[in-house]
Scaffold this active site. Structure first.
Site, PDB file in Angstrom:
ATOM      1  N   ASP A  71      13.166   6.326 -19.567  1.00 14.29           N
ATOM      2  CA  ASP A  71      13.581   5.632 -20.785  1.00 14.29           C
ATOM      3  C   ASP A  71      12.372   5.355 -21.675  1.00 14.29           C
ATOM      4  OD1 ASP A  71      12.419   3.728 -19.110  1.00 14.29           O
ATOM      5  OD2 ASP A  71      14.256   2.594 -18.805  1.00 14.29           O
ATOM      6  N   ASN A 130      19.453  -7.735 -14.059  1.00 15.30           N
ATOM      7  CA  ASN A 130      20.888  -7.734 -14.370  1.00 15.30           C
ATOM      8  C   ASN A 130      21.591  -6.495 -13.814  1.00 15.30           C
ATOM      9  OD1 ASN A 130      19.925  -5.733 -16.022  1.00 15.30           O
ATOM     10  ND2 ASN A 130      20.687  -6.589 -17.945  1.00 15.30           N
ATOM     11  N   HIS A 132      20.534  -3.312 -14.230  1.00 19.75           N
ATOM     12  CA  HIS A 132      20.384  -2.067 -14.989  1.00 19.75           C
ATOM     13  C   HIS A 132      19.515  -1.073 -14.218  1.00 19.75           C
ATOM     14  CE1 HIS A 132      16.635  -3.731 -17.320  1.00 19.75           C
ATOM     15  NE2 HIS A 132      16.210  -2.846 -16.443  1.00 19.75           N
ATOM     16  N   GLU A 137      22.290  -0.693 -19.386  1.00 17.80           N
ATOM     17  CA  GLU A 137      22.583  -2.114 -19.247  1.00 17.80           C
ATOM     18  C   GLU A 137      24.032  -2.324 -18.786  1.00 17.80           C
ATOM     19  OE1 GLU A 137      20.232  -4.113 -19.331  1.00 17.80           O
ATOM     20  OE2 GLU A 137      18.862  -3.880 -21.020  1.00 17.80           O
TER      21      GLU A 137
HETATM   22  C1  GLP Z   1      12.718  -1.996 -17.121  1.00 18.13           C
HETATM   23  C2  GLP Z   1      12.901  -0.474 -17.116  1.00 18.13           C
HETATM   24  C3  GLP Z   1      13.495  -0.003 -15.847  1.00 18.13           C
HETATM   25  C4  GLP Z   1      12.822  -0.715 -14.696  1.00 18.13           C
HETATM   26  C5  GLP Z   1      13.265  -2.144 -14.699  1.00 18.13           C
HETATM   27  C6  GLP Z   1      12.624  -3.008 -13.629  1.00 18.13           C
HETATM   28  O1  GLP Z   1      13.333  -2.589 -18.210  1.00 18.13           O
HETATM   29  N1  GLP Z   1      13.683   0.004 -18.218  1.00 18.13           N
HETATM   30  O2  GLP Z   1      13.355   1.405 -15.738  1.00 18.13           O
HETATM   31  O3  GLP Z   1      13.190  -0.122 -13.475  1.00 18.13           O
HETATM   32  O4  GLP Z   1      13.166  -2.707 -15.977  1.00 18.13           O
HETATM   33  O5  GLP Z   1      11.313  -3.321 -13.954  1.00 18.13           O
HETATM   34  P1  GLP Z   1      10.306  -4.021 -12.931  1.00 18.13           P
HETATM   35  O6  GLP Z   1       9.918  -2.972 -11.957  1.00 18.13           O
HETATM   36  O7  GLP Z   1       9.157  -4.473 -13.790  1.00 18.13           O
HETATM   37  O8  GLP Z   1      11.039  -5.140 -12.302  1.00 18.13           O
END
Ligand code: GLP
Length: 242
Positions: A71, A130, A132, A137
């Site tokens: 993303d 949440n 995702h 989302e």
């Molecule tokens: C972000 C990314 C995701 C990621 C997630 C968790 O917003 N878009 O691809 O896996 O949130 O992030 P973290 O590893 O910092 O908890």
């Protein structure tokens, strides 16, 4: 129970094994805090520092690998982009060629691009608080391919650290869709820290629901959920048909 280091090493090894098995492999790769140590280990192994791989194993050769970021933000300063993050923490530490560093923000038809390269062999995911995956989302349609999306407020807050203030966090992004991820031959979802326990349990022990996009992975044919808080689960084709 695995430590964060053990979890990271396990994911790094799965990626390294995949590249050794198929030198022109297509990988889907996440950003976020969770994969940071995995990337550090892979960077080390790419320089030849493979102390816990076979002694004779050469450094990981990324020259034929294609890496597809999951993303990207819209309207973001280059230094805050996911592309910059993954370049710094992984790509620039390897011999991955510049044209093989792919990002949904730079492609008009990411799914066609992925398909034309043979499809994703292995996609590594984190999970948002949440539920995702990538920027899919809650409420995202299962039938989604790569698309533009609004970011949930909780996602913007969780990602605020890299920005001056919450106002500077983009409100939209572009993400692989749920079908893009489903089309990957293998998926590893990694989660670290007690704060992720409840959403991981809900996603993988609970019912499948658009409210928790990660829960759709229960129906993928080859998924491993690996954590450093004692939760571990795999979903394979047979169990998906039960
Ligand atoms: C972000 C990314 C995701 C990621 C997630 C968790 O917003 N878009 O691809 O896996 O949130 O992030 P973290 O590893 O910092 O908890």
């Amino acid at each position: 129970m695995e430590s964060y280091e053990q979890l990271s090493r396990r994911v790094a090894r799965a990626i390294a094994d995949q590249i050794r098995l198929k030198p022109n492999t297509c990988l889907g790769l996440p950003t976020g805090h969770t994969p940071l140590l995995t990337y550090k280990i892979l960077a080390n192994w790419s320089h030849g520092g493979e102390e816990d791989l076979d002694r004779d194993a050469p450094p990981i050769d990324w020259s034929g690998v294609l890496c597809f970021a999951l993303d990207e933000y819209h309207d973001v300063q280059p230094k805050n982009s996911f592309q910059a993050f993954i370049e710094e923490h992984l790509f620039d530490q390897t011999n991955l060629p510049l044209p093989n560093r792919l990002n949904p923000g730079q492609s008009d038809d990411y799914d066609e691009l992925i398909a034309s390269c043979g499809g994703l062999d292995l996609t590594v995911l984190g999970i948002g608080g949440n539920g995702h995956i990538a920027f899919n989302e809650p409420g995202t349609a299962l039938a989604s391919w790569t698309h533009c999306t609004w970011l949930a407020e909780s996602t913007r807050v969780a990602n605020q650290e890299a920005f001056v203030s919450l106002d500077n966090v983009p409100v939209t992004g572009v993400t692989m869709g749920l079908q893009t991820i489903f089309a990957s031959r293998r998926v590893i979802l990694m989660a670290s820290g007690e704060k992720k326990r409840s959403i991981v349990e809900r996603a993988f022990n609970g019912e499948i629901s658009a409210d928790v996009p990660a829960s759709y992975l229960q129906n993928h044919g080859l998924v491993d959920v690996w954590t450093d808080f004692g939760f571990e689960k795999s979903f394979a084709a047979q169990s998906a048909q039960e």
